[in-house]
Scaffold this active site. Structure first.
Site, mmCIF file in Angstrom:
data_model
loop_
_atom_site.group_PDB
_atom_site.id
_atom_site.type_symbol
_atom_site.label_atom_id
_atom_site.label_comp_id
_atom_site.label_asym_id
_atom_site.label_seq_id
_atom_site.Cartn_x
_atom_site.Cartn_y
_atom_site.Cartn_z
ATOM 1 N N GLN A 174 -4.538 -1.459 9.420
ATOM 2 C CA GLN A 174 -4.473 -2.808 8.854
ATOM 3 C C GLN A 174 -5.073 -3.830 9.828
ATOM 4 O O GLN A 174 -4.692 -3.884 10.995
ATOM 5 C CB GLN A 174 -3.007 -3.165 8.544
ATOM 6 C CG GLN A 174 -2.831 -4.498 7.879
ATOM 7 C CD GLN A 174 -3.435 -4.542 6.475
ATOM 8 O OE1 GLN A 174 -3.280 -3.619 5.681
ATOM 9 N NE2 GLN A 174 -4.135 -5.625 6.159
ATOM 10 N N LYS B 36 0.841 -1.203 0.000
ATOM 11 C CA LYS B 36 0.000 0.000 0.000
ATOM 12 C C LYS B 36 0.873 1.248 0.000
ATOM 13 O O LYS B 36 0.603 2.207 -0.725
ATOM 14 C CB LYS B 36 -0.931 -0.016 1.221
ATOM 15 C CG LYS B 36 -2.052 -1.027 1.052
ATOM 16 C CD LYS B 36 -2.802 -1.330 2.342
ATOM 17 C CE LYS B 36 -3.777 -2.476 2.074
ATOM 18 N NZ LYS B 36 -4.430 -3.008 3.270
ATOM 19 N N ASP C 70 -11.053 2.698 3.875
ATOM 20 C CA ASP C 70 -11.380 1.267 3.853
ATOM 21 C C ASP C 70 -12.899 1.068 3.809
ATOM 22 O O ASP C 70 -13.375 -0.036 3.588
ATOM 23 C CB ASP C 70 -10.815 0.607 5.123
ATOM 24 C CG ASP C 70 -9.973 -0.608 4.809
ATOM 25 O OD1 ASP C 70 -9.803 -0.920 3.620
ATOM 26 O OD2 ASP C 70 -9.498 -1.248 5.769
#
Ligand code: NDP
Length: 297
Positions: free
Chosen positions: A99, A55, A122
């Site tokens: 994460q 990422k 997200d």
């Protein structure tokens, strides 16, 4: 019937990434805005480390501002939430991703809810889930967004009236992909572990999305001839070749039995290189969307 068309997720992700890079260049040149993504990794999980590195690298390659915060596995909840709050307040950051999974002892839901919904790239915050379910502008989860891009590239922009069956109802994949299909005016069925006569339900689908996490669960004879099949599942299994399996070697397969499905479907994503590569590309796209909205562009 001829073999299904292969839906190439790698090519689609490459093209989305270059589109994102040109949007980033445009935002910088015309508005002086550099979209910024902050990724937070807690602990040493090897798979998470790989995802987080990718990422960071991909956001930098797209010309974005990118920061990665690495915290030890014993980080207390209030310290993690404090970091999220400081990122919420940081004007250089437009997207925040923590994460998952978090190490035991940390409350994932509370951490996600601490993220400013306008920076929740997200798409997991309840505010974004609520906006999505009401058809309002939201930040949608990345994998479902990737599924929709692949479907539109395959079937065209107008999905209206098609029958879509989503197998799986997780907050991460099944539910949001079903909401996006509904927004696209599909007639949507969500199937799950309690669904009766799943094979018959799947056979109704013009669009079949599998997001279960069970290797090759959906065989070709559950698929309507000509259907578009999006296989989100990522499952590690031993090689079919007994010699390789005996060496303990494994490979990735989806939730759909690719070999038999390919004989029947009109188009199908492979695993790997189907939906998978789209997820990070959509994270970058979401960060650009968040930056535009935050700056009213
Ligand atoms: P979850 O485990 O959260 O959800 C699985 C869903 O499948 C549940 O809704 C469950 O139903 C349903 N299910 C389980 N067994 C059956 C069954 N026998 N028949 C019908 N439905 C069933 O998984 P995720 O949604 O997080 O992930 C699904 C898959 O997608 C995994 O393989 C994961 O690795 C992969 N994935 C891939 C990504 C990518 O980038 N390509 C990103 C995210 C996930 P119930 O709710 O009733 O328990």
């Amino acid at each position: 019937m001829s073999e299904a068309k292969l839906i190439d997720g790698r090519a689609a992700a490459d093209s989305l990434r270059s589109q994102v890079a040109s949007e980033v260049a445009d935002l910088k040149a015309r508005f002086g805005v550099t979209p910024g993504l902050a990724v937070v990794l807690v602990g040493e999980d090897p798979a998470s480390q790989v995802y987080v590195r990718s990422k960071g690298e991909q956001s930098l390659a797209a010309g974005m501002h990118s920061v990665t915060h690495r915290l030890s596995a014993d980080t207390p909840q209030d310290v993690l939430i404090g970091l999220v709050q400081s990122l919420n307040a940081d004007p250089a950051i437009h997207g925040i991703l923590v994460q998952m999974p978090l190490p035991r002892g940390l409350d994932e839901k509370a951490v996600v809810e601490a993220i400013d919904p306008d920076k929740d790239v997200d798409g997991l915050h309840v505010v974004n889930a609520g906006r999505l379910s009401q058809g309002l502008p939201s930040l949608s989860p990345c994998t479902p967004l990737g599924c929709m891009i692949l479907l539109r590239q395959t079937l065209g922009d107008d999905l209206s009236g098609l029958r879509a069956v989503v197998v799986g109802r997780s907050i991460l994949v099944g539910r949001p992909v079903a909401q996006l299909l509904l927004q696209a005016d599909c007639t949507v069925t969500i199937a799950h572990s309690r669904t009766r006569e799943l094979a018959a339900v799947c056979r109704e689908a013009d669009i079949l999305v599998a997001a279960v996490g069970r290797p090759r669960m959906i065989p070709g004879d559950w698929i309507r001839p000509g259907a578009a099949v999006i296989d989100v599942g990522i499952n590690r299994v031993p090689f079919d070749d007994p010699a390789k399996a005996a060496e303990g070697r494994t490979k990735l397969v989806g939730d759909v039995d690719f070999k038999s499905a390919r004989e029947v479907a009109g188009a199908i994503t492979p695993v790997p290189n189907g939906v998978g590569p789209m997820t990070v590309a959509c994270l970058l796209a979401n960060t650009v969307t968040a930056a535009r909205r935050i700056h009213g562009i």
